[in-house]
Design a protein around this motif. Structure first.
Motif, mmCIF file in Angstrom:
data_model
loop_
_atom_site.group_PDB
_atom_site.id
_atom_site.type_symbol
_atom_site.label_atom_id
_atom_site.label_comp_id
_atom_site.label_asym_id
_atom_site.label_seq_id
_atom_site.Cartn_x
_atom_site.Cartn_y
_atom_site.Cartn_z
ATOM 1 N N HIS A 107 26.128 69.875 23.827
ATOM 2 C CA HIS A 107 25.685 68.494 23.819
ATOM 3 C C HIS A 107 24.995 68.165 22.486
ATOM 4 O O HIS A 107 24.187 68.952 22.004
ATOM 5 N N SER A 109 26.418 68.004 19.568
ATOM 6 C CA SER A 109 27.031 68.613 18.384
ATOM 7 C C SER A 109 27.859 67.595 17.597
ATOM 8 O O SER A 109 28.143 67.816 16.412
ATOM 9 N N THR A 113 31.832 61.723 18.875
ATOM 10 C CA THR A 113 32.072 61.079 17.581
ATOM 11 C C THR A 113 33.291 61.711 16.900
ATOM 12 O O THR A 113 34.162 61.005 16.384
ATOM 13 N N ARG A 139 27.845 62.316 31.881
ATOM 14 C CA ARG A 139 27.065 61.352 31.111
ATOM 15 C C ARG A 139 27.859 60.059 30.953
ATOM 16 O O ARG A 139 28.742 59.967 30.092
ATOM 17 N N LEU A 273 30.922 64.504 7.916
ATOM 18 C CA LEU A 273 30.045 64.296 6.760
ATOM 19 C C LEU A 273 29.167 63.064 6.913
ATOM 20 O O LEU A 273 28.706 62.498 5.931
ATOM 21 N N GLY A 274 28.959 62.624 8.164
ATOM 22 C CA GLY A 274 28.116 61.457 8.378
ATOM 23 C C GLY A 274 28.366 60.873 9.754
ATOM 24 O O GLY A 274 29.280 61.300 10.462
#
Ligand code: GDP
Length: 294
Positions: A107, A109, A113, A139, A273-274
């Motif tokens: 969770h 990590s 996304t 969730r 990277l973001g």
């Protein structure tokens, strides 16, 4: 990314670059500094030791090439060894189409996304109608988050907010993806704060049902060595085919990226990277090695 490691390595090698002749002495000093630089970047001590041994062996066994100084040659050897360490030539996805990808991980990590990021990236690489399947049934917020990301990036989406039957949701996702002519189906599974028996059993049931071509662990790169331990445990349980290392934009020191392939045998395939959906890349060992060496 990895600025500190990069600085330390360049300073370890700076003195060598101009050297006309390598001696036992100047090489030993430089390699010691290289080892220290790796350790301070949180690289696993075994990996750091093997790395330096390998470089030493290569340097000793090689004739100096024409046109380069011995100093330049050692930099090249270190570059090549870094590339090997990072998993040269192993970062390709299974070329199958339709491609079924199961995403697993703890969770927080970056699994949800990264599921959307991967769908978006591969859509641009000619995978028709990528489809996301929300298999995190614990969730509701994770289902909502995946749905929002799917809509925003024009990706197909399947969920069942009333069901806890993960394999059935997986099957429904496959059927919906097939009907939509999807060439990429990504299953976002539940994560916990730690790896536990129930989590692994549920993921295995989903795996047996949907038979993924890729089982990808999403691991938080900022965790350093802990990310390597997590990867080892998931690989033992699930036979991973690849890794996505996230949050390399933060103050990740690089240890996870440099150790994870050689400790677990599982190659990094993508990096996060973001937070933004476009901040995601195919992992290129050679590019990272060049960046690290400056
Ligand atoms: P999950 O619980 O594994 O599904 O994790 P999420 O996808 O919800 O991500 C957890 C948090 O990490 C969110 O705030 C994300 O925006 C953030 N995140 C994910 N990937 C990255 C990344 O590569 N870099 C940064 N800085 N944040 C990330």
């Amino acid at each position: 990314m990895f600025e500190t490691l990069s600085d330390k390595l360049s300073s370890a090698l700076r003195n060598l670059r101009g050297v006309g002749k390598l001696s036992e002495d100047n090489m030993a000093d430089a390699l010691k500094e290289v080892r220290t630089a790796l350790l301070s970047a949180d690289v696993h001590f075994k990996v750091a030791r093997q790395f330096v041994d390998k470089v030493r062996e290569e340097v000793i066994g090689k004739d100096v090439l024409k046109g380069v100084t011995p100093g330049q040659q050692i930099v090249k050897i270190i570059h090549d060894e870094l590339v090997k360490l990072l998993g040269e030539g192993e970062t390709q996805l299974n070329p199958k189409k339709p491609l079924k990808v199961m995403m697993v991980g703890l969770h927080g990590s970056g699994k949800t996304t990264s599921s959307a990021k991967l769908g978006r990236l591969l859509k641009k690489r000619d995978y028709a109608n990528p489809h996301l399947v929300a298999c995190d049934v614990y969730r509701p917020a994770a289902i909502d988050q995946l749905e929002i990301l799917a809509k925003a990036n024009d990706l197909g989406f399947t969920c069942d907010r009333d069901s806890k039957d993960v394999p059935a949701i997986g099957r429904a996702g496959l059927a919906a993806a097939k009907a939509a002519g999807s060439e990429l189906i990504i299953f976002d599974t539940a994560g916990r704060l730690q790896i536990d028996h129930d989590l692994i059993e549920e993921v295995k049931r989903l795996r047996d049902t949907v038979q993924p071509d890729e089982v990808i662990l999403v691991a938080d790169g900022a965790l350093g060595q802990e990310a390597v331990n997590v990867a080892k445990a998931f690989h033992d349980a699930l036979n991973l085919t690849g890794l996505i290392l996230t949050k390399l934009d933060g103050d990740a020191r690089g240890g996870a990226a440099l150790s994870i392939k050689s400790i677990t045998g599982v190659p990094i395939k993508f990096v996060g990277l973001g937070e933004k959906v476009e901040e995601f890349e195919v992992f290129h060992p050679d590019r990272l090695a060049s960046r690290i060496l400056g």
